[in-house]
Every structure is written in C-alpha cells, then in structure tokens.
Design a protein around this motif. Structure first.
Motif, PDB file in Angstrom:
ATOM      1  N   LYS A  76       6.263 -41.408-102.009  1.00  0.00           N
ATOM      2  CA  LYS A  76       7.525 -41.105-102.566  1.00  0.00           C
ATOM      3  C   LYS A  76       7.412 -39.936-103.327  1.00  0.00           C
ATOM      4  CE  LYS A  76       9.484 -45.644-101.757  1.00  0.00           C
ATOM      5  NZ  LYS A  76      10.393 -45.414-100.747  1.00  0.00           N
ATOM      6  N   ILE A  77       8.299 -38.918-103.390  1.00  0.00           N
ATOM      7  CA  ILE A  77       8.727 -38.029-104.274  1.00  0.00           C
ATOM      8  C   ILE A  77       9.786 -38.413-104.901  1.00  0.00           C
ATOM      9  CG2 ILE A  77       9.133 -35.624-104.740  1.00  0.00           C
ATOM     10  CD1 ILE A  77       7.413 -35.073-102.014  1.00  0.00           C
ATOM     11  N   THR A  78       9.842 -38.246-106.412  1.00  0.00           N
ATOM     12  CA  THR A  78      10.865 -38.608-107.266  1.00  0.00           C
ATOM     13  C   THR A  78      11.425 -37.363-107.666  1.00  0.00           C
ATOM     14  OG1 THR A  78      10.200 -40.660-107.739  1.00  0.00           O
ATOM     15  CG2 THR A  78      12.086 -39.760-109.040  1.00  0.00           C
ATOM     16  N   ILE A  79      12.895 -37.214-107.127  1.00  0.00           N
ATOM     17  CA  ILE A  79      13.621 -35.949-107.775  1.00  0.00           C
ATOM     18  C   ILE A  79      14.730 -36.186-108.645  1.00  0.00           C
ATOM     19  CG2 ILE A  79      14.833 -33.801-106.851  1.00  0.00           C
ATOM     20  CD1 ILE A  79      13.218 -34.295-104.211  1.00  0.00           C
ATOM     21  N   ASP A  80      14.995 -35.355-109.679  1.00  0.00           N
ATOM     22  CA  ASP A  80      15.945 -35.345-110.418  1.00  0.00           C
ATOM     23  C   ASP A  80      17.029 -34.240-109.994  1.00  0.00           C
ATOM     24  OD1 ASP A  80      18.033 -35.639-112.516  1.00  0.00           O
ATOM     25  OD2 ASP A  80      16.561 -34.894-114.137  1.00  0.00           O
ATOM     26  N   HIS A  81      18.054 -34.746-109.041  1.00  0.00           N
ATOM     27  CA  HIS A  81      19.022 -33.764-108.697  1.00  0.00           C
ATOM     28  C   HIS A  81      20.444 -33.858-109.083  1.00  0.00           C
ATOM     29  CE1 HIS A  81      20.909 -36.916-105.989  1.00  0.00           C
ATOM     30  NE2 HIS A  81      19.705 -37.640-105.701  1.00  0.00           N
ATOM     31  N   GLY A  82      21.044 -32.609-108.593  1.00  0.00           N
ATOM     32  CA  GLY A  82      22.380 -32.616-108.948  1.00  0.00           C
ATOM     33  C   GLY A  82      23.299 -33.627-107.909  1.00  0.00           C
ATOM     34  N   PRO A  83      24.638 -33.235-107.989  1.00  0.00           N
ATOM     35  CA  PRO A  83      25.367 -34.163-107.014  1.00  0.00           C
ATOM     36  C   PRO A  83      25.216 -33.565-105.513  1.00  0.00           C
ATOM     37  CG  PRO A  83      26.749 -33.177-108.996  1.00  0.00           C
ATOM     38  CD  PRO A  83      25.276 -32.704-109.002  1.00  0.00           C
ATOM     39  N   ILE A  84      25.310 -34.383-104.458  1.00  0.00           N
ATOM     40  CA  ILE A  84      25.140 -34.033-103.378  1.00  0.00           C
ATOM     41  C   ILE A  84      26.354 -34.589-102.413  1.00  0.00           C
ATOM     42  CG2 ILE A  84      23.814 -34.366-101.048  1.00  0.00           C
ATOM     43  CD1 ILE A  84      21.485 -34.778-102.885  1.00  0.00           C
ATOM     44  N   ALA A  85      27.309 -33.625-102.499  1.00  0.00           N
ATOM     45  CA  ALA A  85      28.660 -33.921-101.591  1.00  0.00           C
ATOM     46  C   ALA A  85      28.615 -34.563-100.222  1.00  0.00           C
ATOM     47  CB  ALA A  85      29.605 -32.911-102.016  1.00  0.00           C
ATOM     48  N   ALA A  86      27.836 -33.857 -99.737  1.00  0.00           N
ATOM     49  CA  ALA A  86      27.606 -34.208 -98.022  1.00  0.00           C
ATOM     50  C   ALA A  86      27.477 -35.767 -97.845  1.00  0.00           C
ATOM     51  CB  ALA A  86      26.326 -33.514 -97.627  1.00  0.00           C
ATOM     52  N   VAL A  87      26.809 -36.478 -98.947  1.00  0.00           N
ATOM     53  CA  VAL A  87      26.640 -37.857 -98.642  1.00  0.00           C
ATOM     54  C   VAL A  87      27.291 -38.767 -99.754  1.00  0.00           C
ATOM     55  CG1 VAL A  87      24.715 -37.839 -97.291  1.00  0.00           C
ATOM     56  CG2 VAL A  87      24.282 -37.908 -99.721  1.00  0.00           C
ATOM     57  N   MET A  92      21.705 -37.606-110.045  1.00  0.00           N
ATOM     58  CA  MET A  92      20.724 -38.635-110.471  1.00  0.00           C
ATOM     59  C   MET A  92      19.257 -38.524-110.168  1.00  0.00           C
ATOM     60  SD  MET A  92      21.097 -41.529-107.128  1.00  0.00           S
ATOM     61  CE  MET A  92      22.321 -40.820-106.235  1.00  0.00           C
ATOM     62  N   THR A  93      18.602 -39.439-110.603  1.00  0.00           N
ATOM     63  CA  THR A  93      16.933 -39.127-110.138  1.00  0.00           C
ATOM     64  C   THR A  93      16.419 -40.465-109.257  1.00  0.00           C
ATOM     65  OG1 THR A  93      16.598 -38.391-112.494  1.00  0.00           O
ATOM     66  CG2 THR A  93      14.851 -39.332-111.240  1.00  0.00           C
ATOM     67  N   MET A  94      16.093 -40.078-108.018  1.00  0.00           N
ATOM     68  CA  MET A  94      15.675 -40.946-107.030  1.00  0.00           C
ATOM     69  C   MET A  94      14.497 -40.602-106.441  1.00  0.00           C
ATOM     70  SD  MET A  94      18.424 -40.407-104.068  1.00  0.00           S
ATOM     71  CE  MET A  94      17.799 -41.559-102.877  1.00  0.00           C
ATOM     72  N   ALA A  95      13.847 -41.722-105.859  1.00  0.00           N
ATOM     73  CA  ALA A  95      12.803 -41.612-105.090  1.00  0.00           C
ATOM     74  C   ALA A  95      12.970 -41.381-103.385  1.00  0.00           C
ATOM     75  CB  ALA A  95      11.684 -42.891-105.212  1.00  0.00           C
ATOM     76  N   PHE A  96      12.559 -40.307-103.133  1.00  0.00           N
ATOM     77  CA  PHE A  96      12.776 -40.144-101.610  1.00  0.00           C
ATOM     78  C   PHE A  96      11.237 -40.286-100.739  1.00  0.00           C
ATOM     79  CE2 PHE A  96      15.815 -37.417-103.456  1.00  0.00           C
ATOM     80  CZ  PHE A  96      16.860 -37.518-102.531  1.00  0.00           C
ATOM     81  N   SER A  97      11.602 -41.047 -99.684  1.00  0.00           N
ATOM     82  CA  SER A  97      10.196 -41.179 -98.978  1.00  0.00           C
ATOM     83  C   SER A  97       9.963 -39.774 -98.393  1.00  0.00           C
ATOM     84  CB  SER A  97      10.549 -41.884 -97.609  1.00  0.00           C
ATOM     85  OG  SER A  97      10.870 -43.369 -97.899  1.00  0.00           O
ATOM     86  N   ALA A  98       8.415 -39.538 -98.383  1.00  0.00           N
ATOM     87  CA  ALA A  98       7.873 -38.080 -97.745  1.00  0.00           C
ATOM     88  C   ALA A  98       6.660 -38.207 -97.286  1.00  0.00           C
ATOM     89  CB  ALA A  98       7.788 -37.328 -99.326  1.00  0.00           C
ATOM     90  N   ASP A  99       6.391 -37.458 -96.332  1.00  0.00           N
ATOM     91  CA  ASP A  99       5.046 -37.342 -95.688  1.00  0.00           C
ATOM     92  C   ASP A  99       3.990 -36.738 -96.632  1.00  0.00           C
ATOM     93  OD1 ASP A  99       5.597 -34.624 -95.321  1.00  0.00           O
ATOM     94  OD2 ASP A  99       6.192 -34.854 -93.251  1.00  0.00           O
ATOM     95  N   ASP A 100       2.813 -36.798 -95.989  1.00  0.00           N
ATOM     96  CA  ASP A 100       1.619 -36.079 -96.845  1.00  0.00           C
ATOM     97  C   ASP A 100       1.797 -34.745 -97.017  1.00  0.00           C
ATOM     98  OD1 ASP A 100       0.502 -38.474 -97.310  1.00  0.00           O
ATOM     99  OD2 ASP A 100      -0.916 -38.415 -95.387  1.00  0.00           O
ATOM    100  N   GLU A 101       2.333 -33.988 -96.163  1.00  0.00           N
ATOM    101  CA  GLU A 101       2.492 -32.393 -96.256  1.00  0.00           C
ATOM    102  C   GLU A 101       3.620 -32.246 -97.277  1.00  0.00           C
ATOM    103  OE1 GLU A 101       4.047 -28.720 -93.516  1.00  0.00           O
ATOM    104  OE2 GLU A 101       3.544 -30.571 -92.372  1.00  0.00           O
ATOM    105  N   GLU A 125      15.293 -39.849 -97.001  1.00  0.00           N
ATOM    106  CA  GLU A 125      13.603 -39.340 -96.679  1.00  0.00           C
ATOM    107  C   GLU A 125      13.827 -37.964 -96.505  1.00  0.00           C
ATOM    108  OE1 GLU A 125      11.165 -39.864 -92.495  1.00  0.00           O
ATOM    109  OE2 GLU A 125      13.046 -40.980 -92.616  1.00  0.00           O
ATOM    110  N   LEU A 126      12.804 -37.472 -97.005  1.00  0.00           N
ATOM    111  CA  LEU A 126      12.711 -35.877 -97.150  1.00  0.00           C
ATOM    112  C   LEU A 126      12.341 -35.453 -95.748  1.00  0.00           C
ATOM    113  CD1 LEU A 126      11.062 -35.053-100.321  1.00  0.00           C
ATOM    114  CD2 LEU A 126      13.157 -34.962 -99.907  1.00  0.00           C
ATOM    115  N   THR A 127      13.302 -34.458 -95.274  1.00  0.00           N
ATOM    116  CA  THR A 127      12.980 -33.735 -93.821  1.00  0.00           C
ATOM    117  C   THR A 127      12.235 -32.142 -94.307  1.00  0.00           C
ATOM    118  OG1 THR A 127      15.101 -32.881 -93.769  1.00  0.00           O
ATOM    119  CG2 THR A 127      14.559 -34.974 -92.561  1.00  0.00           C
TER     120      THR A 127
END
Length: 132
Positions: A76-87, A92-101, A125-127
């Motif tokens: 997981k990568i935790t990111i403190d991000h701004g608003p995301i209108a699309a969703v 907020m600050t939240m953890a996203f699932s992430a691959d090794d790369e 999940e980060l793409t």
C-alpha cells in the motif's frame, strides 16, 4: 432564601417529569433504541462535515497529493490527496493498493499525480503514479 427554596421545590418535580419514561411499554434502563425513535436515515447532517461516498467498484479516478507512507509488506501507498470529484471523494489521506513497480517509483514526501480504480468497500487500487 425563602424564594430560593420555593423555586427549588417547584423545579424538582418538573425536572423529574421531564426525565420520566413516558413510553407505553416498560424497557430496561439503558435501552438506547426504541420503535418510536426518529428514522436515522432521514436525519439532517451538518454541512461542515463532508461525507465520503462509496462509489461502485471499478470506477476510474485521478488526483494529486503527497506520499505519506509506503507499506511494502501490505502493498500500500498512503497519499494525502485533494478532492476527487470523479468518484465523489473529499480531500483525505488514504492508503491505495499498489504493485511493487509503483512502490519503487516514489518515496515518502514526494508530490505525485496518480490514477486509480475504486475497489469494494470504498478503497482504491493505483493504476499509475508519477512524481510531480
């Protein structure tokens, strides 16, 4: 002094009456919910407290923010991000699932742009992720 005593004698029964259980059925002390309580789904919410909506799994979104934590063990990568209108997410600050790369591309403290898809339970999940 006599007036104070008189007011106290009048106030005490009123206070007790206000505290009495005037329901038709007797319930044990400490019961929190009753059938005649207001429908909590229709209770107004405060405008100063944004609520996070849970978008359907698989929705795509993108944002900008700062990496606050990288947890390689949990992927997981935790990111403190701004608003995301699309969703419908507030800042907020939240953890996203992430691959090794993805975890090798960034470090704690980096400003990043990222793309993700939503997952069950309101997560993400980060793409794609890139330093700014």
């Amino acid at each position: 002094m006599r007036t104070t005593n008189y007011l106290t004698l009048l106030a005490a029964p009123l206070a007790l009456a206000a505290c009495s259980n005037d329901q038709e059925t007797s319930e044990p002390a400490g019961t929190m919910m009753t059938d005649n309580m207001a429908d909590v789904d229709n209770m107004p919410m405060s405008d100063d407290m944004p609520m996070m909506e849970s978008p359907a799994a698989g929705q795509a979104g993108s944002g900008e923010g700062s990496v606050t934590e990288i947890d390689e063990a949990d992927g997981k990568i935790t990111i403190d991000h701004g608003p995301i209108a699309a969703v419908g997410w507030p800042a907020m600050t939240m953890a996203f699932s992430a691959d090794d790369e993805s975890m090798r591309k960034v470090a704690v403290g980096d400003r990043v742009t990222f793309e993700f898809r939503t997952t069950e339970g309101g997560g993400g999940e980060l793409t794609a992720i890139a330093k700014q």
